[in-house]
Design a protein around this motif. Structure first.
Motif, PDB file in Angstrom:
ATOM      1  N   ALA A  13      26.308  65.049  44.943  1.00  5.99           N
ATOM      2  CA  ALA A  13      25.159  65.600  44.453  1.00  5.99           C
ATOM      3  C   ALA A  13      24.474  64.721  43.328  1.00  5.99           C
ATOM      4  CB  ALA A  13      25.001  66.965  43.963  1.00  5.99           C
ATOM      5  N   LEU A  14      25.388  63.918  42.538  1.00  3.21           N
ATOM      6  CA  LEU A  14      24.743  62.960  41.436  1.00  3.21           C
ATOM      7  C   LEU A  14      23.880  62.075  41.800  1.00  3.21           C
ATOM      8  CD1 LEU A  14      28.430  62.880  39.600  1.00  3.21           C
ATOM      9  CD2 LEU A  14      26.450  64.215  39.016  1.00  3.21           C
ATOM     10  N   PRO A  15      23.166  61.561  40.915  1.00  6.84           N
ATOM     11  CA  PRO A  15      22.269  60.383  41.346  1.00  6.84           C
ATOM     12  C   PRO A  15      23.131  58.883  41.237  1.00  6.84           C
ATOM     13  CG  PRO A  15      21.745  60.969  39.093  1.00  6.84           C
ATOM     14  CD  PRO A  15      22.721  62.239  39.815  1.00  6.84           C
ATOM     15  N   ASN A  16      22.972  57.994  42.120  1.00 10.71           N
ATOM     16  CA  ASN A  16      23.372  57.037  42.154  1.00 10.71           C
ATOM     17  C   ASN A  16      22.625  55.815  41.788  1.00 10.71           C
ATOM     18  OD1 ASN A  16      25.214  54.669  42.859  1.00 10.71           O
ATOM     19  ND2 ASN A  16      25.818  55.397  44.509  1.00 10.71           N
ATOM     20  N   SER A  17      23.097  54.809  40.975  1.00 11.79           N
ATOM     21  CA  SER A  17      22.207  53.893  40.507  1.00 11.79           C
ATOM     22  C   SER A  17      22.485  52.507  41.249  1.00 11.79           C
ATOM     23  CB  SER A  17      22.389  53.520  38.816  1.00 11.79           C
ATOM     24  OG  SER A  17      23.824  52.844  38.862  1.00 11.79           O
ATOM     25  N   ALA A  18      23.223  52.433  42.419  1.00  7.85           N
ATOM     26  CA  ALA A  18      23.616  51.435  43.016  1.00  7.85           C
ATOM     27  C   ALA A  18      22.080  50.703  43.843  1.00  7.85           C
ATOM     28  CB  ALA A  18      24.530  51.534  44.086  1.00  7.85           C
ATOM     29  N   SER A  19      22.317  49.525  44.229  1.00  8.14           N
ATOM     30  CA  SER A  19      21.549  48.563  45.022  1.00  8.14           C
ATOM     31  C   SER A  19      21.504  49.308  46.483  1.00  8.14           C
ATOM     32  CB  SER A  19      21.803  47.029  45.073  1.00  8.14           C
ATOM     33  OG  SER A  19      21.403  46.497  43.822  1.00  8.14           O
ATOM     34  N   GLU A  20      20.428  49.143  46.994  1.00  6.49           N
ATOM     35  CA  GLU A  20      20.473  49.840  48.584  1.00  6.49           C
ATOM     36  C   GLU A  20      21.489  49.021  49.547  1.00  6.49           C
ATOM     37  OE1 GLU A  20      18.534  52.683  49.879  1.00  6.49           O
ATOM     38  OE2 GLU A  20      18.703  52.927  47.637  1.00  6.49           O
ATOM     39  N   PHE A  21      21.471  47.711  49.472  1.00  6.77           N
ATOM     40  CA  PHE A  21      22.095  47.272  50.357  1.00  6.77           C
ATOM     41  C   PHE A  21      23.172  46.249  49.816  1.00  6.77           C
ATOM     42  CE2 PHE A  21      23.129  43.596  53.595  1.00  6.77           C
ATOM     43  CZ  PHE A  21      23.726  44.362  54.518  1.00  6.77           C
ATOM     44  N   ARG A  22      24.443  46.277  49.832  1.00  5.72           N
ATOM     45  CA  ARG A  22      25.493  45.230  49.743  1.00  5.72           C
ATOM     46  C   ARG A  22      26.369  44.729  50.531  1.00  5.72           C
ATOM     47  NH1 ARG A  22      27.574  48.787  44.300  1.00  5.72           N
ATOM     48  NH2 ARG A  22      25.809  48.989  43.293  1.00  5.72           N
ATOM     49  N   VAL A  23      26.891  43.426  50.571  1.00  5.03           N
ATOM     50  CA  VAL A  23      27.954  43.026  51.246  1.00  5.03           C
ATOM     51  C   VAL A  23      29.341  42.976  50.317  1.00  5.03           C
ATOM     52  CG1 VAL A  23      28.910  40.974  52.593  1.00  5.03           C
ATOM     53  CG2 VAL A  23      26.573  41.605  52.802  1.00  5.03           C
ATOM     54  N   THR A  24      30.411  43.415  50.824  1.00  5.79           N
ATOM     55  CA  THR A  24      31.471  43.408  49.919  1.00  5.79           C
ATOM     56  C   THR A  24      32.559  42.660  50.609  1.00  5.79           C
ATOM     57  OG1 THR A  24      31.108  45.958  49.493  1.00  5.79           O
ATOM     58  CG2 THR A  24      33.305  45.244  49.128  1.00  5.79           C
ATOM     59  N   LEU A  25      33.279  41.805  49.665  1.00  2.73           N
ATOM     60  CA  LEU A  25      34.226  41.028  50.099  1.00  2.73           C
ATOM     61  C   LEU A  25      35.585  41.308  49.316  1.00  2.73           C
ATOM     62  CD1 LEU A  25      32.207  37.779  49.893  1.00  2.73           C
ATOM     63  CD2 LEU A  25      32.894  39.150  52.137  1.00  2.73           C
ATOM     64  N   PRO A  26      36.443  41.952  49.909  1.00  2.71           N
ATOM     65  CA  PRO A  26      37.771  42.221  49.324  1.00  2.71           C
ATOM     66  C   PRO A  26      38.590  40.910  49.176  1.00  2.71           C
ATOM     67  CG  PRO A  26      37.487  43.715  51.262  1.00  2.71           C
ATOM     68  CD  PRO A  26      36.378  42.701  51.142  1.00  2.71           C
ATOM     69  N   LEU A  27      39.151  40.842  47.886  1.00  2.00           N
ATOM     70  CA  LEU A  27      39.629  39.630  47.562  1.00  2.00           C
ATOM     71  C   LEU A  27      41.284  39.633  47.370  1.00  2.00           C
ATOM     72  CD1 LEU A  27      37.154  38.026  45.158  1.00  2.00           C
ATOM     73  CD2 LEU A  27      37.517  37.501  47.842  1.00  2.00           C
ATOM     74  N   ALA A  28      41.588  40.559  46.417  1.00  5.51           N
ATOM     75  CA  ALA A  28      43.230  40.412  46.197  1.00  5.51           C
ATOM     76  C   ALA A  28      43.530  41.778  45.541  1.00  5.51           C
ATOM     77  CB  ALA A  28      43.353  39.289  45.044  1.00  5.51           C
ATOM     78  N   SER A  29      44.932  41.938  45.529  1.00  8.42           N
ATOM     79  CA  SER A  29      45.421  43.293  44.873  1.00  8.42           C
ATOM     80  C   SER A  29      46.737  42.743  44.116  1.00  8.42           C
ATOM     81  CB  SER A  29      45.854  44.213  45.878  1.00  8.42           C
ATOM     82  OG  SER A  29      46.623  44.027  46.841  1.00  8.42           O
ATOM     83  N   LYS A  30      47.225  43.655  43.100  1.00  6.31           N
ATOM     84  CA  LYS A  30      48.419  43.519  42.478  1.00  6.31           C
ATOM     85  C   LYS A  30      49.093  44.921  42.386  1.00  6.31           C
ATOM     86  CE  LYS A  30      51.651  41.362  40.012  1.00  6.31           C
ATOM     87  NZ  LYS A  30      52.687  40.661  40.855  1.00  6.31           N
ATOM     88  N   HIS A  31      50.403  44.956  42.838  1.00  6.11           N
ATOM     89  CA  HIS A  31      51.267  46.265  42.814  1.00  6.11           C
ATOM     90  C   HIS A  31      51.887  46.207  41.672  1.00  6.11           C
ATOM     91  CE1 HIS A  31      49.997  45.244  46.842  1.00  6.11           C
ATOM     92  NE2 HIS A  31      49.942  46.434  47.173  1.00  6.11           N
ATOM     93  N   PHE A  32      51.824  47.475  41.099  1.00  6.13           N
ATOM     94  CA  PHE A  32      52.674  47.579  39.797  1.00  6.13           C
ATOM     95  C   PHE A  32      53.659  48.854  39.904  1.00  6.13           C
ATOM     96  CE2 PHE A  32      49.136  45.301  38.312  1.00  6.13           C
ATOM     97  CZ  PHE A  32      49.669  44.207  37.595  1.00  6.13           C
ATOM     98  N   TYR A  33      54.424  49.033  39.077  1.00  2.20           N
ATOM     99  CA  TYR A  33      55.454  50.038  38.871  1.00  2.20           C
ATOM    100  C   TYR A  33      56.332  50.325  40.070  1.00  2.20           C
ATOM    101  CZ  TYR A  33      52.263  50.549  34.905  1.00  2.20           C
ATOM    102  OH  TYR A  33      51.450  50.086  33.814  1.00  2.20           O
ATOM    103  N   CYS A  34      57.143  49.619  40.646  1.00  2.91           N
ATOM    104  CA  CYS A  34      58.050  49.821  41.320  1.00  2.91           C
ATOM    105  C   CYS A  34      59.037  51.202  41.178  1.00  2.91           C
ATOM    106  CB  CYS A  34      59.020  48.639  41.676  1.00  2.91           C
ATOM    107  SG  CYS A  34      60.020  48.708  43.021  1.00  2.91           S
ATOM    108  N   ALA A  35      58.733  52.015  42.114  1.00  7.77           N
ATOM    109  CA  ALA A  35      59.441  53.064  41.977  1.00  7.77           C
ATOM    110  C   ALA A  35      61.065  53.131  42.422  1.00  7.77           C
ATOM    111  CB  ALA A  35      58.842  54.340  42.758  1.00  7.77           C
ATOM    112  N   SER A  36      61.568  52.268  42.940  1.00 10.86           N
ATOM    113  CA  SER A  36      63.086  52.165  43.270  1.00 10.86           C
ATOM    114  C   SER A  36      63.564  50.713  43.061  1.00 10.86           C
ATOM    115  CB  SER A  36      63.065  52.602  44.918  1.00 10.86           C
ATOM    116  OG  SER A  36      62.530  51.396  45.783  1.00 10.86           O
ATOM    117  N   ASN A  37      64.699  50.593  43.455  1.00  9.46           N
ATOM    118  CA  ASN A  37      65.338  49.377  43.257  1.00  9.46           C
ATOM    119  C   ASN A  37      65.155  48.485  44.562  1.00  9.46           C
ATOM    120  OD1 ASN A  37      66.497  49.801  40.659  1.00  9.46           O
ATOM    121  ND2 ASN A  37      68.212  50.758  41.403  1.00  9.46           N
ATOM    122  N   GLN A  38      64.658  49.301  45.755  1.00 12.65           N
ATOM    123  CA  GLN A  38      64.549  48.361  46.876  1.00 12.65           C
ATOM    124  C   GLN A  38      63.075  48.162  47.252  1.00 12.65           C
ATOM    125  OE1 GLN A  38      65.904  51.260  49.776  1.00 12.65           O
ATOM    126  NE2 GLN A  38      68.080  51.293  48.612  1.00 12.65           N
TER     127      GLN A  38
END
Length: 149
Positions: A13-38
């Motif tokens: 229900a909240l207003p959105n200030s985004a442009s009407e049309f966008r092309v999205t290009l996922p690039l990279a990620s970095k994983h943190f806080y390993c929960a195990s020794n494996q």
């Protein structure tokens, strides 16, 4: 589940200030806080392509386990000034059945939006992965870029 659905409807229900049309290009990620020794080595080059229209989006990308994933979401954004904004993507994503036991897992990705020029943005996001895989990593930092039309 009823609370999550009610929160999603309240955000819709909240207003959105985004442009009407966008092309999205996922690039990279970095994983943190390993929960195990494996801990395992995960894919951190998450190339793909997506589109957004009127704050609704779909992205196809190679996920952290080197599988094809599709995310469908709605964005909510707040522009702090012409060059910075905050946002969140709420929806669902496929490609994590082996880790979660679910065909579609919930997506909640808050992000910082940096706009060096008015038609280009870089989004630095955070994805808590507890719903996907609690055995390996607890947080993923993501980077994608968007071109607005």
């Amino acid at each position: 589940m009823k609370k999550a659905f009610a929160i999603l409807l309240a955000f819709a229900a909240l207003p959105n200030s985004a442009s009407e049309f966008r092309v999205t290009l996922p690039l990279a990620s970095k994983h943190f806080y390993c929960a195990s020794n494996q801990c395992i080595d995960l894919n951190e080059s998450n190339l793909g392509v997506g589109v957004e229209y009127a704050s609704y989006g779909v992205i196809g990308f190679e996920n952290s386990y080197s599988r094809q994933s599709v995310a469908a979401y709605k964005t909510f954004e707040y522009d702090m000034n012409p060059y910075l904004g905050l946002g969140i993507r709420l929806g669902g994503v496929t490609g994590y059945r082996e880790e979660s036991g679910m065909d579609v897992v919930p997506l909640a990705q808050p992000y910082l939006r940096v706009l060096p020029i008015d038609w280009l943005s870089f989004n630095f996001g955070l994805v808590p992965v507890g719903l996907i895989d609690t055995k390996n990593y607890n947080l993923v930092v993501t980077l994608d870029t968007q071109i607005s039309f």
